[in-house]
Design a protein around this motif. Structure first.
Motif, PDB file in Angstrom:
ATOM      1  N   ALA A 207      -4.674  -1.997  -1.042  1.00 19.07           N
ATOM      2  CA  ALA A 207      -5.605  -1.304  -0.163  1.00 19.07           C
ATOM      3  C   ALA A 207      -6.806  -2.187   0.175  1.00 19.07           C
ATOM      4  O   ALA A 207      -7.273  -2.198   1.320  1.00 19.07           O
ATOM      5  CB  ALA A 207      -6.061   0.003  -0.812  1.00 19.07           C
ATOM      6  N   SER A 208      -7.306  -2.908  -0.809  1.00 17.38           N
ATOM      7  CA  SER A 208      -8.455  -3.786  -0.565  1.00 17.38           C
ATOM      8  C   SER A 208      -8.101  -4.889   0.424  1.00 17.38           C
ATOM      9  O   SER A 208      -8.922  -5.269   1.276  1.00 17.38           O
ATOM     10  CB  SER A 208      -8.931  -4.411  -1.880  1.00 17.38           C
ATOM     11  OG  SER A 208      -9.449  -3.432  -2.745  1.00 17.38           O
ATOM     12  N   THR A 209      -6.894  -5.407   0.316  1.00 18.78           N
ATOM     13  CA  THR A 209      -6.433  -6.433   1.254  1.00 18.78           C
ATOM     14  C   THR A 209      -6.362  -5.863   2.664  1.00 18.78           C
ATOM     15  O   THR A 209      -6.764  -6.516   3.642  1.00 18.78           O
ATOM     16  CB  THR A 209      -5.061  -6.969   0.822  1.00 18.78           C
ATOM     17  OG1 THR A 209      -5.163  -7.507  -0.512  1.00 18.78           O
ATOM     18  CG2 THR A 209      -4.563  -8.052   1.769  1.00 18.78           C
TER      19      THR A 209
ATOM     20  N   ASN B 158     -11.948   5.656  -1.929  1.00 22.87           N
ATOM     21  CA  ASN B 158     -12.973   5.555  -0.891  1.00 22.87           C
ATOM     22  C   ASN B 158     -13.403   4.117  -0.660  1.00 22.87           C
ATOM     23  O   ASN B 158     -13.677   3.705   0.464  1.00 22.87           O
ATOM     24  CB  ASN B 158     -14.185   6.417  -1.256  1.00 22.87           C
ATOM     25  CG  ASN B 158     -14.031   7.855  -0.796  1.00 22.87           C
ATOM     26  OD1 ASN B 158     -13.961   8.128   0.390  1.00 22.87           O
ATOM     27  ND2 ASN B 158     -13.955   8.770  -1.750  1.00 22.87           N
ATOM     28  N   LEU B 159     -13.461   3.338  -1.728  1.00 21.19           N
ATOM     29  CA  LEU B 159     -13.865   1.942  -1.609  1.00 21.19           C
ATOM     30  C   LEU B 159     -12.823   1.114  -0.865  1.00 21.19           C
ATOM     31  O   LEU B 159     -13.155   0.344   0.040  1.00 21.19           O
ATOM     32  CB  LEU B 159     -14.105   1.357  -3.004  1.00 21.19           C
ATOM     33  CG  LEU B 159     -14.467  -0.130  -3.073  1.00 21.19           C
ATOM     34  CD1 LEU B 159     -15.808  -0.387  -2.401  1.00 21.19           C
ATOM     35  CD2 LEU B 159     -14.483  -0.608  -4.528  1.00 21.19           C
ATOM     36  N   ALA B 160     -11.568   1.277  -1.235  1.00 24.05           N
ATOM     37  CA  ALA B 160     -10.522   0.409  -0.699  1.00 24.05           C
ATOM     38  C   ALA B 160      -9.789   0.991   0.503  1.00 24.05           C
ATOM     39  O   ALA B 160      -9.295   0.243   1.349  1.00 24.05           O
ATOM     40  CB  ALA B 160      -9.510   0.081  -1.807  1.00 24.05           C
ATOM     41  N   ALA B 161      -9.685   2.316   0.561  1.00 29.30           N
ATOM     42  CA  ALA B 161      -8.914   2.948   1.641  1.00 29.30           C
ATOM     43  C   ALA B 161      -9.702   4.069   2.296  1.00 29.30           C
ATOM     44  O   ALA B 161      -9.121   5.026   2.818  1.00 29.30           O
ATOM     45  CB  ALA B 161      -7.589   3.482   1.083  1.00 29.30           C
ATOM     46  N   GLY B 162     -11.029   3.948   2.304  1.00 27.56           N
ATOM     47  CA  GLY B 162     -11.878   5.005   2.841  1.00 27.56           C
ATOM     48  C   GLY B 162     -11.547   5.428   4.260  1.00 27.56           C
ATOM     49  O   GLY B 162     -11.483   6.635   4.549  1.00 27.56           O
ATOM     50  N   PRO B 163     -11.302   4.505   5.195  1.00 24.92           N
ATOM     51  CA  PRO B 163     -10.974   4.925   6.561  1.00 24.92           C
ATOM     52  C   PRO B 163      -9.659   5.716   6.652  1.00 24.92           C
ATOM     53  O   PRO B 163      -9.508   6.559   7.531  1.00 24.92           O
ATOM     54  CB  PRO B 163     -10.873   3.602   7.319  1.00 24.92           C
ATOM     55  CG  PRO B 163     -11.770   2.670   6.557  1.00 24.92           C
ATOM     56  CD  PRO B 163     -11.566   3.057   5.124  1.00 24.92           C
ATOM     57  N   MET B 164      -8.707   5.414   5.786  1.00 25.63           N
ATOM     58  CA  MET B 164      -7.477   6.207   5.753  1.00 25.63           C
ATOM     59  C   MET B 164      -7.791   7.653   5.375  1.00 25.63           C
ATOM     60  O   MET B 164      -7.332   8.605   6.021  1.00 25.63           O
ATOM     61  CB  MET B 164      -6.488   5.625   4.734  1.00 25.63           C
ATOM     62  CG  MET B 164      -5.883   4.310   5.091  1.00 25.63           C
ATOM     63  SD  MET B 164      -4.596   3.906   3.857  1.00 25.63           S
ATOM     64  CE  MET B 164      -4.218   2.229   4.306  1.00 25.63           C
TER      65      MET B 164
END
Length: 672
Positions: A442-444, A352-358
């Protein structure tokens, strides 16, 4: 910290012990007398308990938690739905985004692979830091860490331009600290000094784990804290940072390179692919200090600082030694936790933090039927119309304020499910071998997509919540109602129930939020979206007089689970008023949609409202909430508004002057 066992449970256990010690069953006649002595709960004495008695009997507090509530269970359901979705994506992905999510999930659940991976995911970042030789190498290293979602030295984020609320600009703000409050570095009291000592121990552990020799760790930890202390001394108090206006000061980006020559902020923006003409930089003294620090502090000290912050940011996603160090300080010391979260929860939080929109895109596709969206949009629109009608007939709002309120409601938007925002889902393949590596990938990606918002008139295409998180909120900056996909489930919107109950639950929550658009909060932004107070002094006075009686009403209510403690009516006044307004508006919307309401539908409306609020709390949690919570306890969120509504008394035959129906002259009304 461990939670106390609920008082009711302690008493039940004690009673059972007495019976067992006696070796005899309870006297039947005595039990009957005791039962007769207890007043019967009815809709007119305590509607909350009358409606939720089965839930209250079935739900007890689990040891280690402070409370349980229906809305908390909705949050838990949404998280389980996310786990189920990720399991499916891991086993049989149906598209490119599901493949990414499935690999991310699988890599996090594979504990053996995480342990074997050790510190390898951050090795390239540490190698980059080790390559620093001169002071001019420091800013590029800082920029590179921001690119992968590890903000060091300061924060740089997109947010709305206060002079043009539909536009995003970049904000340079304070950050770069390992502790949450700058005052932790400057206060001299024993408790703060003890915390700083624990923090230094933690910094040493992370430095060792990132490659610092043990015999040099203590000295380097102090170097890290020395840098952070200088940052803290130049930072503003957190209390000032809560006001967006204190963070807003436009600066032309063309001047940054000259103003902050050593920080190289012009090159920093280029590294983030930001090309806007202006940014906000509201604390130039801080950035002047940071610029001087880059010039004067030796590269080796910067290496220690940067190495620590890489290890600190990534510790939850690496091997057990990193996770244990992180939990011992951040979990136990800072958050008061006693056990580490389950593995799947840690991985879900990371996704959720790094890829939440996905995850949001796939969640909406799987869990939000079109019929539910249509129902939610219809009710929300009807509640908006009810508010517009209430403004027209208002006896307390001035004519100029009414005109502005009508204009504002005419422009109000309703957005259901997820934001209408286009994202580029092209991402480096993740694979299943490195959870920490996937976290950085994912964060990138997320940082890249966030930076794209800067300089564009697209603020209305973004939400501050994710679709998979239960949320229903009025976005004041963009005059819109946001309804996430995850909130459109029981008890908020139960499509299997009487249609009238939808108004009592979902509709009342919508009314609670939409009332913000034209009340004492919404008065600060006008229909054109400008920061401008459009109420007259007479409106302010009339509003205050209108809601003032709620203070006395709620202050008379006992705080559930506590002895001789009442609800703080002053502390909860604003939310109590919003609850009352919400129920009023939802009832108006229901009556407008069904003028000939049958009795069962009237009762279904109020039943829907009351079923939102059942909760149980430990004595410890109740004590904490009584001191700080801006919402009344669930019992009084359910009952409090209904006491003031004649329609409730009519629906259940409650006489004026009873517990659930105030006398007509004592009833409080916001929009009726």
């Amino acid at each position: 910290m461990p939670n106390a066992r609920p008082a009711c449970l302690r008493y039940s256990v004690l009673a059972l012990a007495v019976v067992l010690a006696a070796g005899l069953p309870q006297d039947a006649d005595a039990a009957k007398k005791k039962k007769k002595a207890q007043p019967t709960v009815t809709a007119c004495t305590d509607f909350y308990t009358f409606t939720n008695k089965d839930w209250l009997a079935a739900n007890v507090i689990v040891e280690g938690t402070g409370s349980v509530s229906v809305l908390g269970q909705l949050r838990d359901l949404a998280q389980q739905q996310q786990r189920d979705l990720l399991d499916s994506a891991m086993q049989a992905p149906q598209n490119h985004v599901q493949k990414l999510l499935g690999d991310f999930w699988a890599s996090g659940l594979d504990v053996a692979a995480v342990e074997a991976d050790g510190a390898q995911p951050i090795a390239p970042l540490l190698s980059r830091i080790d390559g620093i030789r001169r002071d001019k190498d420091i800013p590029p290293a800082i920029a590179a860490l921001h690119q992968v979602g590890i903000p060091v030295l300061f924060q740089f984020t997109p947010d709305v331009d206060l002079a043009n609320l539909d536009r995003h600009i970049g904000y340079f703000t304070q950050g770069g600290l390992g502790l949450t409050d700058p005052t932790y570095y400057t206060r001299a009291d024993p408790d703060t000094q003890a915390l700083l000592g624990r923090y230094k121990d933690y910094v040493e552990k992370i430095l060792v784990l990132t490659g610092t020799p043990v015999d040099k760790a203590a000295a380097q930890a102090q170097q890290v804290i020395d840098i952070e202390t200088r940052i803290a001394n130049a930072s503003r108090p957190l209390s000032l940072m809560r006001d967006p206006r204190n963070n807003y000061a436009l600066v032309e980006t063309a001047t940054l390179g000259k103003s902050y020559r050593h920080l190289q902020l012009d090159d920093f923006l280029a590294a983030q692919a930001v090309k806007d003409d202006v940014v906000s930089l509201a604390n130039p003294a801080l950035f002047t200090e940071l610029d001087a620090m880059v010039d004067k502090i030796k590269p080796d000290q910067w290496k220690a600082y940067l190495r620590f912050h890489v290890g600190n940011a990534m510790a939850p996603y690496l091997s057990k030694s990193f996770r244990d160090a992180d939990f011992e300080f951040r979990g136990r010391v800072l958050r008061g936790e006693t056990v580490q979260p389950p593995r799947d929860q840690l991985v879900l939080d990371a996704i959720n933090l790094a890829a939440g929109p996905m995850l949001a895109r796939e969640y909406v596709s799987r869990y939000l039927p079109a019929t539910t969206v249509s129902r939610a949009e219809s009710i929300a629109g009807e509640v908006r119309d009810a508010l517009s009608a209430a403004v027209d007939r208002s006896t307390w709002m001035s004519e100029p304020a009414k005109a502005e309120a009508r204009a504002k409601l005419g422009k109000l938007k309703i957005e259901v499910g997820r934001p209408k925002r286009d994202l580029d889902y092209s991402v480096q393949p993740m694979g299943r071998g490195s959870f920490g590596g996937n976290m950085l990938i994912a964060s990138t990606w997320r940082h890249r997509e966030e930076m794209k918002r800067i300089g564009n008139a697209n603020a209305s295409r973004r939400w501050d919540v994710l679709a998979q998180q239960p949320a229903l909120a009025y976005d004041m900056a963009h005059n819109r109602l946001i309804v996430s996909a995850a909130v459109l489930q029981p008890p908020v919107l139960d499509m299997t129930k009487n249609a009238a109950s939808h108004y009592g639950s979902f509709g009342a929550l919508v009314g609670h939020e939409l009332g913000r658009s034209v009340d004492a909060k919404g008065k600060y932004i006008d229909a054109a979206g400008e920061l401008k107070t459009w109420w007259t002094p007479a409106d302010d006075t009339a509003w205050s007089l209108r809601i003032a009686p709620l203070v006395a009403q709620y202050s008379a209510y006992p705080f559930p689970g506590l002895r001789e403690v009442k609800v703080n009516g002053n502390q909860t006044q604003e939310e109590n008023a919003a609850d009352l307004a919400g129920v009023e508006l939802a009832w108006d919307a229901l009556v407008a949609s069904q003028p000939e309401l049958p009795e069962e539908s009237k009762q279904a409306f109020f039943d829907g409202w009351a079923r939102l609020w059942p909760q149980q709390m430990t004595e410890e949690e109740a004590t904490r909430r009584a001191a700080v919570a801006v919402h009344a306890p669930g019992q009084w969120r359910a009952n409090g508004p209904l006491v003031n509504l004649p329609a409730f008394g009519e629906a259940y035959g409650c006489k004026a002057g009873t517990a659930m129906q105030a006398k007509p002259g004592q009833q409080v009304g916001i929009w009726r």
